[in-house]
Design a protein around this motif. Structure first.
Motif, PDB file in Angstrom:
ATOM      1  N   GLY A 286       8.522  35.496  47.854  1.00 30.20           N
ATOM      2  CA  GLY A 286       9.309  34.486  48.529  1.00 30.20           C
ATOM      3  C   GLY A 286      10.018  33.571  47.546  1.00 30.20           C
ATOM      4  O   GLY A 286      10.295  32.413  47.849  1.00 30.20           O
ATOM      5  N   LEU A 287      10.292  34.101  46.371  1.00 39.16           N
ATOM      6  CA  LEU A 287      10.933  33.286  45.328  1.00 39.16           C
ATOM      7  C   LEU A 287      12.265  33.877  44.922  1.00 39.16           C
ATOM      8  O   LEU A 287      12.406  35.103  44.801  1.00 39.16           O
ATOM      9  CB  LEU A 287      10.044  33.227  44.086  1.00 39.16           C
ATOM     10  CG  LEU A 287       8.881  32.244  44.072  1.00 39.16           C
ATOM     11  CD1 LEU A 287       8.115  32.382  42.762  1.00 39.16           C
ATOM     12  CD2 LEU A 287       9.401  30.823  44.242  1.00 39.16           C
ATOM     13  N   GLU A 288      13.203  33.004  44.672  1.00 32.39           N
ATOM     14  CA  GLU A 288      14.497  33.428  44.134  1.00 32.39           C
ATOM     15  C   GLU A 288      14.356  33.501  42.612  1.00 32.39           C
ATOM     16  O   GLU A 288      13.865  32.544  42.010  1.00 32.39           O
ATOM     17  CB  GLU A 288      15.557  32.403  44.536  1.00 32.39           C
ATOM     18  CG  GLU A 288      16.967  32.955  44.591  1.00 32.39           C
ATOM     19  CD  GLU A 288      17.111  34.077  45.629  1.00 32.39           C
ATOM     20  OE1 GLU A 288      17.870  35.022  45.349  1.00 32.39           O
ATOM     21  OE2 GLU A 288      16.439  34.021  46.686  1.00 32.39           O
ATOM     22  N   PRO A 289      14.717  34.629  41.970  1.00 35.20           N
ATOM     23  CA  PRO A 289      14.565  34.697  40.509  1.00 35.20           C
ATOM     24  C   PRO A 289      15.469  33.698  39.793  1.00 35.20           C
ATOM     25  O   PRO A 289      16.574  33.405  40.256  1.00 35.20           O
ATOM     26  CB  PRO A 289      14.962  36.137  40.174  1.00 35.20           C
ATOM     27  CG  PRO A 289      15.619  36.685  41.374  1.00 35.20           C
ATOM     28  CD  PRO A 289      15.240  35.864  42.557  1.00 35.20           C
ATOM     29  N   GLU A 290      14.973  33.197  38.686  1.00 38.93           N
ATOM     30  CA  GLU A 290      15.746  32.284  37.861  1.00 38.93           C
ATOM     31  C   GLU A 290      16.831  33.050  37.108  1.00 38.93           C
ATOM     32  O   GLU A 290      17.948  32.579  36.960  1.00 38.93           O
ATOM     33  CB  GLU A 290      14.799  31.632  36.842  1.00 38.93           C
ATOM     34  CG  GLU A 290      15.156  30.211  36.455  1.00 38.93           C
ATOM     35  CD  GLU A 290      13.996  29.583  35.695  1.00 38.93           C
ATOM     36  OE1 GLU A 290      13.593  28.467  36.048  1.00 38.93           O
ATOM     37  OE2 GLU A 290      13.488  30.235  34.761  1.00 38.93           O
ATOM     38  N   ALA A 291      16.433  34.239  36.632  1.00 39.60           N
ATOM     39  CA  ALA A 291      17.384  35.071  35.882  1.00 39.60           C
ATOM     40  C   ALA A 291      16.876  36.509  35.864  1.00 39.60           C
ATOM     41  O   ALA A 291      15.677  36.740  35.961  1.00 39.60           O
ATOM     42  CB  ALA A 291      17.513  34.563  34.443  1.00 39.60           C
ATOM     43  N   THR A 292      17.791  37.448  35.764  1.00 45.87           N
ATOM     44  CA  THR A 292      17.391  38.827  35.507  1.00 45.87           C
ATOM     45  C   THR A 292      18.190  39.322  34.317  1.00 45.87           C
ATOM     46  O   THR A 292      19.325  38.892  34.086  1.00 45.87           O
ATOM     47  CB  THR A 292      17.659  39.757  36.706  1.00 45.87           C
ATOM     48  OG1 THR A 292      19.058  39.759  36.966  1.00 45.87           O
ATOM     49  CG2 THR A 292      16.905  39.312  37.944  1.00 45.87           C
ATOM     50  N   GLU A 293      17.574  40.235  33.562  1.00 47.94           N
ATOM     51  CA  GLU A 293      18.212  40.737  32.351  1.00 47.94           C
ATOM     52  C   GLU A 293      17.904  42.223  32.234  1.00 47.94           C
ATOM     53  O   GLU A 293      16.748  42.610  32.128  1.00 47.94           O
ATOM     54  CB  GLU A 293      17.648  39.969  31.154  1.00 47.94           C
ATOM     55  CG  GLU A 293      18.318  40.286  29.842  1.00 47.94           C
ATOM     56  CD  GLU A 293      17.681  39.476  28.706  1.00 47.94           C
ATOM     57  OE1 GLU A 293      18.427  38.829  27.960  1.00 47.94           O
ATOM     58  OE2 GLU A 293      16.450  39.511  28.565  1.00 47.94           O
TER      59      GLU A 293
END
Length: 356
Positions: A286-293
């Motif tokens: 239930g969390l929106e990611p801060e960043a993806t790489e």
DNA sequence: AAATCGGGGGG
DNA sequence: CCCCCAGATTT
């Protein structure tokens, strides 16, 4: 393939004579199944010898004969007893076939081992080569055989190119086995060819100096007898692709324990995902990611396939609870976790640590 | 780590 | 026809 099967029969007979003569002096004559070579005993020994070498087989063979001295005793026994005496030999399907063939012989052949090649070949676990070996060694009937040893001798002698697993190559080798087959002395011929392949014309470093067939052998003449028989072509392993998610939060990384069976059974690894990293994060936490790489992909080889791994780093704003999931755990990133790790996972963890 | 072994079974 | 498998040993 340089020779022709159509060469005069007299030439083929010379080869048989050489092998038969060699066998008299250098072959094995005192193995347990050779002393009283009934079809039953030869059959059991041949099945055992398909998978294990002579010195290992001897004690197994002797225990087997003490417990199952004849075919009907074997047929009447529970298959579990047979498997018990087989344990340690492996290939238990062969033991099951042995037992079920004994039942067939008891019920359909009056308990007497059949003496017609077609009837023998029809038994479970017995193909053309084993049928020929049993009838020639036990009863002196002339039938060709083509086990691994004989394939090697014939492929070298005649320089038969190609892998014997291919139908065309196997067919050619069978033709040669038939062409060389003498009408008499079937036992010495069959046993001699097997012994020659096992002790002289070996897979690596054949001892051509002591081979009765060196004169006339195409492989020996070539100076590279080990070129034959041709090797099984190793197929390009199929490429499978997967995406591994590397969830990072508060200096920790999430790993999951893999199911006990299958690839990397019981080891810890990154979650493999089908859908997008963000969707996975939302569904799971239930969390929106801060960043993806997305990182450069890496390959890992297995025996049956190659795995291309697409690593994706996923940074989360905070470390979510992993409730009711004992198979996943947040490990501190600053040192390698003390659990079993799949090789590419350790590699990725190292990179993650260095870039953290 | 890879090749090997003979028969059975499936595509 | 071709491919794959069982399982332990050898290289």
């Amino acid at each position: 393939m340089s020779d022709s099967v159509a060469s005069p029969a007299i030439v083929e007979k010379v080869i048989a004579q050489k092998v038969i003569e060699w066998h008299r002096h250098h072959g094995r004559h005192d193995l347990p199944w050779q002393r009283t070579p009934t079809p039953y005993r030869v059959w059991v020994s041949e099945i055992m010898l398909q998978q294990t070498q002579v010195t290992t087989v001897i004690p197994y063979f002797q225990r087997f004969m003490e417990r199952f001295p004849d075919l009907v005793t074997l047929a009447d026994a529970p298959v579990d007893d047979v498997l018990h005496l087989w344990s340690g030999l492996g290939y238990y399907a062969r033991a099951r076939n042995l037992h079920s063939a004994a039942v067939v012989i008891r019920d359909e052949h009056g308990g007497r081992f059949p003496e017609a090649i077609d009837a023998v070949e029809a038994l479970p676990g017995i193909g053309r080569s084993t049928a020929g070996a049993i009838l020639s060694l036990a009863l002196g009937q002339s039938h060709p055989i083509l086990d691994g040893n004989v394939k090697r001798v014939l492929a070298r002698y005649h320089r038969v190119d190609g892998w014997p697993g291919r139908t065309a190559v196997a067919r050619r080798l069978w033709e040669l086995a038939e062409a060389h087959l003498p009408e008499r002395d079937a036992r010495a011929w069959t046993q001699g060819m097997m012994d020659l392949g096992a002790t002289v014309c070996t897979r690596s470093r054949p001892d051509c100096e002591h081979c009765p067939l060196a004169d006339g052998c195409g492989g020996h003449a070539s100076g590279e007898p080990e070129r034959w028989p041709g090797k099984k072509p190793k197929k390009a392993r199929p490429l499978r692709k997967t995406r591994m998610l590397m969830p990072v939060a508060e200096g920790r990384v999430l790993l999951q324990r893999r199911p006990p069976a299958g690839i990397w059974g019981g080891l810890w690894a990154f979650p493999e995902v089908e859908d997008s990293p963000a969707a996975w994060s939302r569904t799971r936490f239930g969390l929106e990611p801060e960043a993806t790489e997305t990182w450069a992909s890496l390959r890992h080889g297995f025996s049956h396939f190659e795995l291309e791994i697409q690593p994706i780093r996923l940074d989360l704003p905070s470390r979510p609870e992993t409730v009711a999931d004992t198979n996943s755990e947040w490990f501190p990133l600053d040192h390698p976790p003390e659990v079993g790790l799949a090789a590419p996972v350790s590699k990725l963890l190292d990179q993650l640590r260095r870039r953290h």
